[in-house]
Design a protein around this motif. Structure first.
Motif, mmCIF file in Angstrom:
data_model
loop_
_atom_site.group_PDB
_atom_site.id
_atom_site.type_symbol
_atom_site.label_atom_id
_atom_site.label_comp_id
_atom_site.label_asym_id
_atom_site.label_seq_id
_atom_site.Cartn_x
_atom_site.Cartn_y
_atom_site.Cartn_z
ATOM 1 N N VAL A 267 11.755 -45.118 43.147
ATOM 2 C CA VAL A 267 10.544 -45.624 42.460
ATOM 3 C C VAL A 267 10.673 -45.509 41.025
ATOM 4 O O VAL A 267 10.274 -46.628 40.219
ATOM 5 C CB VAL A 267 9.046 -44.678 42.845
ATOM 6 N N GLU A 271 10.869 -48.817 37.713
ATOM 7 C CA GLU A 271 9.593 -48.909 36.670
ATOM 8 C C GLU A 271 10.098 -48.345 35.280
ATOM 9 O O GLU A 271 9.312 -48.968 34.649
ATOM 10 C CB GLU A 271 8.511 -48.007 37.352
ATOM 11 N N ARG A 274 11.546 -51.427 33.765
ATOM 12 C CA ARG A 274 10.514 -52.475 33.411
ATOM 13 C C ARG A 274 9.795 -51.973 32.290
ATOM 14 O O ARG A 274 9.374 -52.687 31.376
ATOM 15 C CB ARG A 274 9.464 -52.505 34.708
ATOM 16 N N SER A 275 9.240 -50.555 32.139
ATOM 17 C CA SER A 275 8.583 -50.194 30.905
ATOM 18 C C SER A 275 9.408 -49.973 29.797
ATOM 19 O O SER A 275 8.667 -49.955 28.758
ATOM 20 C CB SER A 275 8.192 -48.538 31.524
ATOM 21 N N SER A 418 4.541 -41.427 30.568
ATOM 22 C CA SER A 418 4.535 -41.452 31.791
ATOM 23 C C SER A 418 5.399 -40.187 32.432
ATOM 24 O O SER A 418 6.199 -39.723 31.694
ATOM 25 C CB SER A 418 5.373 -42.840 32.435
ATOM 26 N N TRP A 420 7.428 -38.596 35.945
ATOM 27 C CA TRP A 420 7.858 -38.892 37.299
ATOM 28 C C TRP A 420 8.207 -37.907 37.975
ATOM 29 O O TRP A 420 9.432 -37.099 37.555
ATOM 30 C CB TRP A 420 9.127 -39.763 36.921
ATOM 31 N N TRP A 440 0.641 -41.973 32.437
ATOM 32 C CA TRP A 440 1.073 -42.536 33.833
ATOM 33 C C TRP A 440 1.798 -41.559 34.522
ATOM 34 O O TRP A 440 2.661 -41.104 34.066
ATOM 35 C CB TRP A 440 1.306 -43.755 33.708
ATOM 36 N N ASN A 442 4.012 -41.530 38.148
ATOM 37 C CA ASN A 442 4.763 -42.174 38.808
ATOM 38 C C ASN A 442 4.354 -43.880 39.146
ATOM 39 O O ASN A 442 4.180 -44.432 39.928
ATOM 40 C CB ASN A 442 4.404 -41.842 40.186
ATOM 41 N N CYS A 443 3.939 -44.127 37.695
ATOM 42 C CA CYS A 443 3.610 -45.625 37.504
ATOM 43 C C CYS A 443 3.590 -45.972 35.980
ATOM 44 O O CYS A 443 3.895 -44.989 35.265
ATOM 45 C CB CYS A 443 2.280 -45.910 38.191
ATOM 46 N N TRP A 444 3.544 -47.207 35.624
ATOM 47 C CA TRP A 444 3.514 -47.582 34.462
ATOM 48 C C TRP A 444 2.666 -48.723 34.096
ATOM 49 O O TRP A 444 2.805 -49.713 34.781
ATOM 50 C CB TRP A 444 5.006 -47.587 33.699
ATOM 51 N N LEU A 446 -0.228 -49.377 34.678
ATOM 52 C CA LEU A 446 -1.234 -49.870 35.812
ATOM 53 C C LEU A 446 -2.753 -49.686 35.049
ATOM 54 O O LEU A 446 -3.122 -48.666 34.485
ATOM 55 C CB LEU A 446 -1.255 -48.638 36.809
#
Ligand code: NDP
Length: 487
Positions: A267, A271, A274-275, A418, A420, A440, A442-444, A446
């Motif tokens: 995961v 991400e 991407r971030s 973030s 993780w 964030w 476990n996501c970014w 969002l």
């Protein structure tokens, strides 16, 4: 090439001075637009129009304001393809990204604030002594407000300010970055067609030091909402302080991604890629420092560098492109200088670091830069301390979570971070200690438009989003009604 004019009192107009700024497509180098170069005289005309319009718009019922703003959102949706193409031409970003992110979010901004005002409630307080009374909170629009936005997410950030300002009943003088003015102009066409009365939204283009400064100085302007760099934000805050008008400042960031020992890399890895590199790293929320638990450092770094090497840099119109051009060659020079400082301070380039080769002829002269990963850069290097705002990340190891928190907090910025990990109580412990307006887990990126958004330390003052934005754009009065009876 075509002209981009101011939008004042419902009409498109050139500057009184007749001057224009030329702008080229950063991906191709082709001449693109001749942008009106606004100054204090243009801002004064916009302010007069806005002040007159406020006499009606400030008293227009919320349901009617909502109806018009929803029509603007529908107008943005209807012109999605055109707006995405213009955003891609102005910024150099991939067309697919503008279609999927920038333009839909601009419509969502209008839709959100158009409906939020229909569900607003005001507080009330009962006073018991010495006389029984009821206090209620009355919110009123401020009048004329200024909205100033940057070039990285042009329509997305422009509308993030304008929508709550208009929804609250204010009239606006706005300035997009002179590098990326075009979608703001199309928005004015959409707003006019949607029935927004003349003078309610005015856009003055031009340079920050001229048109932007004139908006901040304009006597009719009652508040400034600004997104941009920290240096500019500090200057604007000082001037707003002198004028005793509120300023909401969304400024730079140097955001950390903290990868704990138990992170699920299936995961986290995609991400964090991407971030780090979405929109060429030109998002204030992008990760720029990746802090990895020493036990996962080798595995993370190898897999991360492989994934970054596989990214495609090139023609923003090509469907397979991950990174388009940076906004200008001048900006690319700044980003390259940051990489060079990192290397001079002891860092090693694990991948990227230069201008990509083998670009298609159409974009061979563009402001492209490879996605770059630096290892071993000392924490005190300016490459790690200062915002780069480009496709560059540094990777650092940590042993204890408290070290990761200290490293994450070890810059003057505090916009986002973030974390993780599979352990949510650990995530909470870390998040609570981070100097960041958004964390964030476990996501970014969002983004829920209802949540407060903004930074701490040098990343800004004030919050946007949800009720925070509606409050910023209103004056508050307490009305105290004595009922005379002691209960
Ligand atoms: P700038 O601060 O240079 O400019 C932002 C806007 O302010 C532009 O429209 C600019 O005009 C204008 N401006 C410049 N000087 C003045 C002045 N003296 N008075 C009034 N307005 C002025 O930032 P950039 O455009 O370079 O944008 C990048 C920055 O934005 C980065 O630091 C990034 O972190 C930050 N940002 C922050 C976000 C957040 O939410 N916290 C989100 C996105 C970006 P012109 O361009 O014509 O000079």
């Amino acid at each position: 090439m075509y002209d981009v004019d101011h939008f004042i009192n419902g009409s498109f107009e050139a500057s009184l001075s007749g001057e224009r700024i030329s702008r080229e497509n950063p991906a191709t180098g082709a001449s693109l637009r001749a942008v009106a170069r606004g100054n204090a005289a243009d801002v004064a005309r916009a302010a007069d129009a806005a002040q007159r319009a406020f006499a009606v718009w400030g008293r227009t019922p919320a349901a009617e304001r909502s109806r018009i703003l929803l029509a603007i959102a529908a107008g943005i949706d209807a012109r999605l393809d055109e707006l995405a193409r213009l955003e891609c031409e102005d910024t150099g970003k991939p067309l697919a990204l503008a279609r999927a992110l920038d333009i839909p979010r601009a419509a969502a901004n209008f839709r959100y604030f158009a409906t939020a005002i229909l569900h607003d409630a005001s507080e009330s307080f009962v006073t018991e002594r010495p006389v029984h009374a009821i206090n209620y909170v009355l919110r009123k629009p401020l009048g004329v407000v200024g909205c100033i936005s940057p070039w990285n997410l042009p329509l997305y950030l422009f509308t993030w300010k304008i929508a709550p300002a208009l929804a609250s009943g204010n009239c606006v003088i706005a300035k997009p970055s002179e590098l990326t003015p075009t979608t703001a102009t199309v928005l004015c066409e959409i707003a006019r067609a949607a029935g927004l009365p003349p003078g309610v939204l005015n856009v003055v283009h031009g340079l920050g030091a001229e048109a932007g400064q004139a908006i901040v100085d304009c006597p009719q302007v009652r508040a400034i909402s600004f997104t941009g760099g920290t240096v500019t934000g500090r200057r604007i805050a000082a001037r707003c302080g002198e004028r005793l008008i509120p300023a909401s400042l969304e400024l730079g960031g140097k955001n950390a991604a903290i990868v704990c020992e138990d992170a699920d890399l299936s995961v986290a890895l995609p991400e964090i890629v991407r971030s780090s590199f979405l929109n060429q790293g030109e998002i204030c929320l992008c990760s720029s420092r990746i802090l990895v638990h020493r036990s996962r450092m080798k595995e993370f770094t190898e897999r991360f560098v492989d994934a970054v090497r596989a990214m495609k840099v090139g023609d923003p119109l090509a469907a397979e492109t991950d990174l388009g051009a940076l906004v200008s060659k001048a900006h690319r020079e700044k980003v390259i200088a940051a990489i060079e400082r990192g290397v001079a301070d002891g860092g090693v380039v694990a991948c990227g670091g230069g201008v990509p080769r083998g670009l298609a002829p159409r974009v061979a002269q563009g402001a492209f830069l490879e996605p770059t990963v630096l290892l071993g850069v000392p924490a005190e290097s300016s490459c790690v301390q200062e915002e780069t705002f480009g496709p560059v990340v540094t990777v650092h190891g940590f042993d204890r979570h408290r070290d990761a928190v200290a490293m994450a907090n070890g810059t003057r910025y505090g916009l986002a971070a973030s974390v993780w990990t599979r352990d949510l109580s650990r995530a909470h412990r870390i998040a609570a200690k981070l100097d960041a307006g958004t964390v964030w887990v476990n996501c970014w990126m969002l983004r829920d438009l209802r949540v407060p958004f903004g930074g701490v330390k040098d990343s800004g003052i004030g919050r946007e989003g949800g009720h925070e934005a509606l409050r910023f754009f209103s004056d508050v009065s307490n009305v105290c009604i004595a009922t005379g009876e002691v209960l």
